[in-house]
Structure formats: structure tokens, C-alpha cells
Design a protein around this motif. Structure first.
Motif, mmCIF file in Angstrom:
data_model
loop_
_atom_site.group_PDB
_atom_site.id
_atom_site.type_symbol
_atom_site.label_atom_id
_atom_site.label_comp_id
_atom_site.label_asym_id
_atom_site.label_seq_id
_atom_site.Cartn_x
_atom_site.Cartn_y
_atom_site.Cartn_z
ATOM 1 N N PHE A 81 0.836 -1.214 0.000
ATOM 2 C CA PHE A 81 0.000 0.000 0.000
ATOM 3 C C PHE A 81 0.871 1.265 0.000
ATOM 4 O O PHE A 81 0.837 2.044 0.959
ATOM 5 N N PRO A 82 1.641 1.471 -1.077
ATOM 6 C CA PRO A 82 2.592 2.599 -1.054
ATOM 7 C C PRO A 82 1.920 3.972 -0.965
ATOM 8 O O PRO A 82 2.515 4.905 -0.438
ATOM 9 N N GLN A 83 0.691 4.075 -1.462
ATOM 10 C CA GLN A 83 0.021 5.384 -1.441
ATOM 11 C C GLN A 83 -0.688 5.631 -0.107
ATOM 12 O O GLN A 83 -0.814 6.772 0.327
ATOM 13 N N THR A 84 -1.182 4.584 0.482
ATOM 14 C CA THR A 84 -2.096 4.754 1.626
ATOM 15 C C THR A 84 -1.571 4.164 2.932
ATOM 16 O O THR A 84 -2.281 4.143 3.926
ATOM 17 N N TYR A 85 -0.314 3.700 2.943
ATOM 18 C CA TYR A 85 0.183 2.952 4.104
ATOM 19 C C TYR A 85 0.028 3.697 5.423
ATOM 20 O O TYR A 85 -0.120 3.097 6.478
ATOM 21 N N GLU A 86 0.017 5.052 5.338
ATOM 22 C CA GLU A 86 -0.032 5.834 6.581
ATOM 23 C C GLU A 86 -1.328 5.611 7.362
ATOM 24 O O GLU A 86 -1.366 5.787 8.573
ATOM 25 N N GLN A 87 -2.388 5.189 6.651
ATOM 26 C CA GLN A 87 -3.657 4.906 7.349
ATOM 27 C C GLN A 87 -3.497 3.823 8.411
ATOM 28 O O GLN A 87 -4.252 3.788 9.371
ATOM 29 N N GLY A 88 -2.536 2.942 8.217
ATOM 30 C CA GLY A 88 -2.432 1.789 9.104
ATOM 31 C C GLY A 88 -1.436 1.962 10.240
ATOM 32 O O GLY A 88 -1.190 1.015 10.985
ATOM 33 N N LEU A 89 -0.878 3.163 10.377
ATOM 34 C CA LEU A 89 0.167 3.326 11.392
ATOM 35 C C LEU A 89 -0.418 3.559 12.785
ATOM 36 O O LEU A 89 -1.455 4.207 12.937
ATOM 37 N N CYS A 90 0.261 3.052 13.773
ATOM 38 C CA CYS A 90 -0.068 3.392 15.164
ATOM 39 C C CYS A 90 0.226 4.873 15.402
ATOM 40 O O CYS A 90 1.072 5.463 14.731
ATOM 41 N N ARG A 91 -0.460 5.419 16.367
ATOM 42 C CA ARG A 91 -0.262 6.840 16.708
ATOM 43 C C ARG A 91 -0.041 6.976 18.208
ATOM 44 O O ARG A 91 -0.761 6.343 18.986
ATOM 45 N N ASP A 92 0.902 7.814 18.566
ATOM 46 C CA ASP A 92 1.101 8.062 19.998
ATOM 47 C C ASP A 92 0.124 9.133 20.470
ATOM 48 O O ASP A 92 -0.747 9.575 19.708
ATOM 49 N N ILE A 93 0.291 9.554 21.697
ATOM 50 C CA ILE A 93 -0.707 10.462 22.282
ATOM 51 C C ILE A 93 -0.699 11.832 21.600
ATOM 52 O O ILE A 93 -1.684 12.557 21.629
ATOM 53 N N GLN A 94 0.412 12.131 20.903
ATOM 54 C CA GLN A 94 0.460 13.385 20.132
ATOM 55 C C GLN A 94 -0.040 13.178 18.693
ATOM 56 O O GLN A 94 0.002 14.094 17.880
ATOM 57 N N GLY A 95 -0.432 11.961 18.380
ATOM 58 C CA GLY A 95 -0.907 11.695 17.017
ATOM 59 C C GLY A 95 0.204 11.353 16.043
ATOM 60 O O GLY A 95 -0.017 11.250 14.844
ATOM 61 N N GLN A 96 1.415 11.153 16.572
ATOM 62 C CA GLN A 96 2.556 10.841 15.699
ATOM 63 C C GLN A 96 2.783 9.332 15.612
ATOM 64 O O GLN A 96 2.562 8.616 16.590
ATOM 65 N N PRO A 97 3.261 8.852 14.437
ATOM 66 C CA PRO A 97 3.630 7.432 14.360
ATOM 67 C C PRO A 97 4.886 7.169 15.203
ATOM 68 O O PRO A 97 5.619 8.107 15.502
#
Ligand SMILES: [Zn+2]
Length: 569
Positions: A81-97
Motif C-alpha cells: 500500500f505505497p500510497q495509503t500505508y499511513e492509514q495503518g500506522l499506530c499513533r502516539d498520544i500526540q498523534g505521531q507514528p
């Protein structure tokens, strides 16, 4: 959540365990050549990757588990998913991967190995596709690495992506009303845990999110979610194959709540700390083997990445030989250390190629004498009952108790009571009346388990391990003043006594041979009353028969490891 509920209903209850491992199996962790498999007598491949025609051909005759990684496959996921991979990332409390802590030295096309969320549909799709392709490619079973997925990262803060925060509502709603009142939750639907946490942290600098009153619920929610995903993957594998497909996972049994999904697993294939830097044999792995017994699953173990890095750096294969002996003596098995993943923060990922001349003979010993391994069970001199709640809070306490029993050569069985994460009620069968009982932290057990414990009438009940060490009479004792670990195993009419020479010396990277060790036997307790002789097996030697006189056998020479086989009259 309704959709989720329907899906679970469709999957039905948790499937029964498939008997995939025998005590005499030799398990390879990763793919190897045909020649290497044969040198070790391999019977199972545990982390086989996606099977190919070549890897299947080389592993012909082995049970082939293909492996899928929930945390280690970022590059593959990115390519899917090279275009959309960011949808699947975990996020910390600041919203960062955030990165996978032990893969910080990894990048793909300049992108760090981000931790991906097993609640995010895109990443779930990726993992599901991987399971399907692994089964379709011809794997007999599926191994999942980092089976806790998102929940495995909670020690570092955990995931606060939109899905994780949204689905928490459903969990809170499922709590009993009085529990919600106790937690101060008026309206689960409107509770945004991320916003609540941010406010709470802002109120007082220095607060840790793990101290928030709802944290323990959040943790249960994440761990249960992880277990549910594993159940779905198992069902998916079965649906793909058209028959049940066995599953294993890298469940680090001594590292907190890794038993969350044990019901979905047929065996564990897991990293267990062996404490190599201490430069002597260590009793902790035995706790992992006994925990695996407690939930009725075999454990094909390996050491941790740090252990292997130490073995490689200091060149101490003799230490590993002791790990192999202990594992089989315990009724499980260390995976053949053919090629091992090593890790240190300084060196990152590197590899250890084990010297086969040191290791393969031990595995061949097991293969050539399978009959003294298969079908035997641990003979326990004592049962140690504890709750998963105690273990989760303070695993060191349980490991310490077990270590004292090991040092006293008292063979123990563990009876594990469950908690909100590990669904494992105590059973009467796990605590036979004829065996003394040590109960640890009784108030940690569920009310049902406490009632069961109160109704038990064991032969003796101890409140402390010190009491037990003083009073329990083990079925097998060694009279010679040497350090040997004794692990008796029994089946109807027969017993095998494993003797592991614990006197490891790092200067010689081996043990000092023990001569004329006198082993005292309680034949009655071992179920072999009337036995007059023992067969003595040792790697590298032909078996010999030794007389039993006055309930004792004198073992002429004990190298690293030997087995006495007894038969009742
Ligand atoms: Zn998430």
C-alpha cells in the motif's frame, strides 16, 4: 461493534487444540538447507516464511509453519500500500507514528519501520492477505510473530489512533453497570479517552499515562482485541485451507500477558530470556516450560536476541548446550540454533551461525531415543498455584519462587488461575490432592478460583516457598554434593529421570564431569514400584543398564546430560 459481534458469532467458539508437536520433535526456527535439516534430525520448521517450491522441497517430511510478522514486515506492507500505508500506522498520544524499538536501525526507502496498528482496516487487510497467501502456498501451519500486535507496544505508550480510541467505547459499554460507576464513566459513548488523557496529563506535568485510572481497562481492551484478531486469523487460515490449520505465536511467556491468546494457539514458538550474560545455566526458562504445561501447550523456545548476541560475541556454545538439555528435560525443546537472530542496541540486528558439531549431536540423541521423550509428563513434587494477576503485576515473584524450588531439586507443576486477559480458570485436575500445594497471593484469584482453592484438600498446604523447600521430600534426590538439576517425567508404569549437570564453567565453556553420583529414588512415588534396574542414556554413549540397590542408582559418569529410564514391576 455490532459487525464485530456478528463476525465472532460466525467464527463460533475457540477451536480445539491440534496436537502438532511431540516431545521428541526437533524444531528449526528458520529455513535451512536439506543437508542442515538432516544433520539435526529436524521434524518441524517453525518460522518458515512464505513457502516456495524450493523451501517446501528442502523441508520435505517436516511440518512446515509459514510465518507472518505483525511488527517486522513494514517494508512489505509499504510495498502493498505505497500510497495509503499511513492509514495503518499506530499513533502516539500526540498523534505521531512511532518506530518499532528493536528495529530502529531498519528503514525502507528512507522510511523508518513504523509500528502498524492491528485495529486499522488497512493493516488488518495486509495481515489477513499474508495469512491467506501463506496457507495457499502450502504451509501446514501459520506462525505469528509479535502476536500482540498493537497491544505489544503498550509499554511504550500504545496506540491512540482513531480506531483504537473509537472501539474503546464498545468495550466500556460492555462493562457491568456497577463497574462503570466505580470508574466514573457516565456515558461510554461520549468518552474520548485520548482527549481525557491529554487533559489529565496537562493538569499536572510529570504524570505517566499508565497511572490514569482508566489505564488498566484500556490495557485489557487492547490485549483482548489482540487475542480476538488472532482468533479471526485462525478462522481465516482454516477457511482458506478447508480444514483446521494449526497456529503458533512468538508468545514470550515470561514477559507479562503473552498468554492472552493461548486458546487460539496449538503451540508456542517463542523467545525466552536465558540470561546468557550471567555466564551460567539459568532456571528461568523452566518457568516458561511449566507455564506452557499449565495451559497444555508445547513450547518450542529460543533465547532472546540479546542472549544470542552474547553467545556470538563471547563464543560460548557450551552455554547453549545446557539450554538444549534443559528444554528437552523439561518436556519441551529449544529450537535448533542453526542461525539465530542477535540484537543489541549498539549493533542492531546481526546473526549467529551455531556450530553444528556442538549442537546437532544433542538433537540426534533426542531423535534416536524418541521413546524416552514422547508421552511422558512432568512428575511434580509440589503444585504452585498463582493467579495471572500476580504474574502480570510481579512475574519476578513467581520466577523467584520457582527458582528456589529448582535449586532444591523439587520438581514443580504450575496451576494458573486466569484474570480479565487470560481466560484460564483453575481446575481440580491441575492440583492433585496427593501433591502438596503452595498458593501464592490467594487474594489475587478470581472469586470462583478462590472458592475452588478453599474447597481443596491437598495432602499438605504451604504458605511460603521456604516452608516448602524445608518440608517437601522430592521423589528423586542426588546424594553426591554436586550441582545437578533433576527433572523426573512419568507415564503409566514408567519413569524417566533427566539429570542435567548444572556445573557450567565459562572458562572451559562446558561442565565438569561428575563421577559416581548417587541418585536416590522414591520408586512408589514415581509409579515404578519394584524396579530393580535402570537404563542409562547419555548423548554420545550407548545405553547401559545400572542396578537399583536400596532405592538408589549410582551413575558412573555424568557429562552434560543423561536420562535414567525405569520400569515398574
Ligand atoms: Zn491503533
Amino acid at each position: 461493534m455490532i459487525v464485530f459481534g456478528l463476525l465472532l458469532a460466525a467464527l463460533g467458539s475457540v477451536p480445539a487444540q491440534i496436537p502438532v508437536l511431540k516431545r521428541s520433535d526437533v524444531v528449526f526456527m528458520s529455513q535451512a538447507s536439506r543437508q542442515r535439516y538432516e544433520e539435526y534430525g529436524a521434524t518441524v520448521l517453525a518460522w518458515g516464511g512464505k513457502p516456495t517450491a524450493q523451501s517446501l522441497a528442502e523441508a520435505k517430511g517436516l511440518k512446515f509453519f509459514g510465518s507472518v510478522g505483525m511488527v517486522t514486515e513494514f517494508s512489505r506492507y509499504y510495498e502493498r500500500f505505497p500510497q495509503t500505508y499511513e492509514q495503518g500506522l499506530c499513533r502516539d498520544i500526540q498523534g505521531q507514528p512511532y518506530k518499532v524499538p528493536w528495529l530502529t536501525d531498519h528503514q525502507h526507502k528512507g522510511i523508518p519501520f513504523w509500528w502498524c496498528c492491528t485495529r486499522q482496516p488497512l493493516f488488518r487487510q495486509y495481515i489477513s492477505e499474508r495469512v491467506i497467501e501463506t496457507v495457499k502456498a502450502g504451509a501446514d501451519g501459520v506462525h505469528i510473530d509479535d502476536h500482540l500486535g498493537t497491544a505489544g507496544g503498550m509499554g511504550n505508550g500504545g496506540c491512540f489512533c482513531d480506531r483504537c480510541v473509537d472501539e474503546f467505547h464498545g468495550y466500556l459499554k460492555s462493562l457491568p453497570q456497577d463497574e462503570r460507576v466505580r470508574l466514573g464513566i457516565q456515558d461510554p459513548e461520549s468518552l474520548n479517552f485520548l482527549a481525557v488523557l491529554r487533559d489529565w496529563l496537562a493538569q499536572q506535568p510529570g504524570r505517566k499515562i499508565q497511572a490514569h485510572p482508566l489505564w488498566s481497562q484500556w490495557r485489557i481492551y487492547q490485549l483482548r482485541g489482540a487475542a480476538r484478531f488472532m482468533t479471526e486469523l485462525r478462522a481465516l487460515a482454516a477457511q482458506t485451507a478447508g480444514h483446521p490449520v494449526p497456529m503458533s505465536a512468538n508468545a514470550g511467556l515470561l514477559w507479562g500477558p503473552h498468554l492472552n491468546d493461548y486458546q487460539t494457539l496449538d503451540y508456542f514458538s517463542a523467545e525466552i530470556d536465558h540470561h546468557a550474560p550471567q555466564r551460567h545455566f539459568n532456571d528461568n526458562p523452566l518457568v516458561a516450560y511449566r507455564l506452557a504445561d499449565a495451559v497444555g501447550r508445547p513450547l518450542a523456545s529460543t533465547a532472546s536476541g540479546q542472549d544470542w548476541a552474547f553467545i556470538k560475541e563471547k563464543n560460548l556454545p557450551g552455554l547453549v548446550q545446557g539450554w538444549i538439555a534443559l528444554s528437552y528435560a523439561a518436556g519441551h525443546g529449544l529450537m535448533a540454533p542453526n542461525r539465530q537472530w542477535c540484537y543489541t542496541p549498539e549493533k542492531g540486528t546481526h546473526w549467529y551461525e551455531g556450530p553444528k558439531e556442538k549442537f546437532a549431536p544433542l538433537y540426534q540423541f533426542v531423535r534416536q531415543n524418541a521413546a524416552i521423550f514422547d508421552n511422558y509428563q512432568n512428575h511434580a513434587d509440589i503444585t504452585v498455584a498463582f493467579s495471572q494477576r500476580t504474574f502480570d503485576r510481579n512475574a519476578g515473584k513467581i520466577i523467584g519462587i520457582c527458582g528456589k524450588l529448582s535449586a532444591a531439586n523439587i520438581s514443580y507443576r504450575l496451576a494458573l488461575g486466569g484474570d480479565e486477559v487470560v481466560d484460564h480458570p483453575l481446575s481440580v485436575e491441575a492440583m492433585p490432592q496427593t501433591v502438596p500445594l503452595l498458593v501464592v497471593e490467594p487474594t489475587d484469584f478470581t472469586p470462583e478460583d478462590q472458592r475452588l482453592l478453599a474447597a481443596l484438600k491437598p495432602q499438605k498446604r504451604y504458605d511460603s516457598v521456604e516452608q516448602a523447600v524445608t518440608n517437601v521430600a522430592p521423589a528423586v534426590r542426588i546424594e553426591t554434593p554436586v550441582t545437578v538439576r533433576i527433572l523426573p517425567r512419568v507415564k503409566p508404569g514408567s519413569a524417566v529421570i533427566h539429570l542435567v549437570n548444572w556445573n557450567y564453567d565459562d572458562a572451559r565453556d562446558g561442565v565438569e564431569t561428575v563421577k559416581n553420583a548417587k541418585v536416590k529414588l522414591n520408586l512408589q512415588a514415581l509409579g515404578v514400584a519394584g524396579a530393580t534396574e535402570a537404563r542409562f542414556y547419555s548423548p554420545g554413549s550407548q545405553p547401559v543398564t545400572l542396578p537399583i540397590e536400596q532405592a538408589a542408582v549410582t551413575v558412573p559418569e555424568l557429562g552434560l546430560w543423561a536420562v535414567l529410564e525405569l520400569r515398574g514391576q
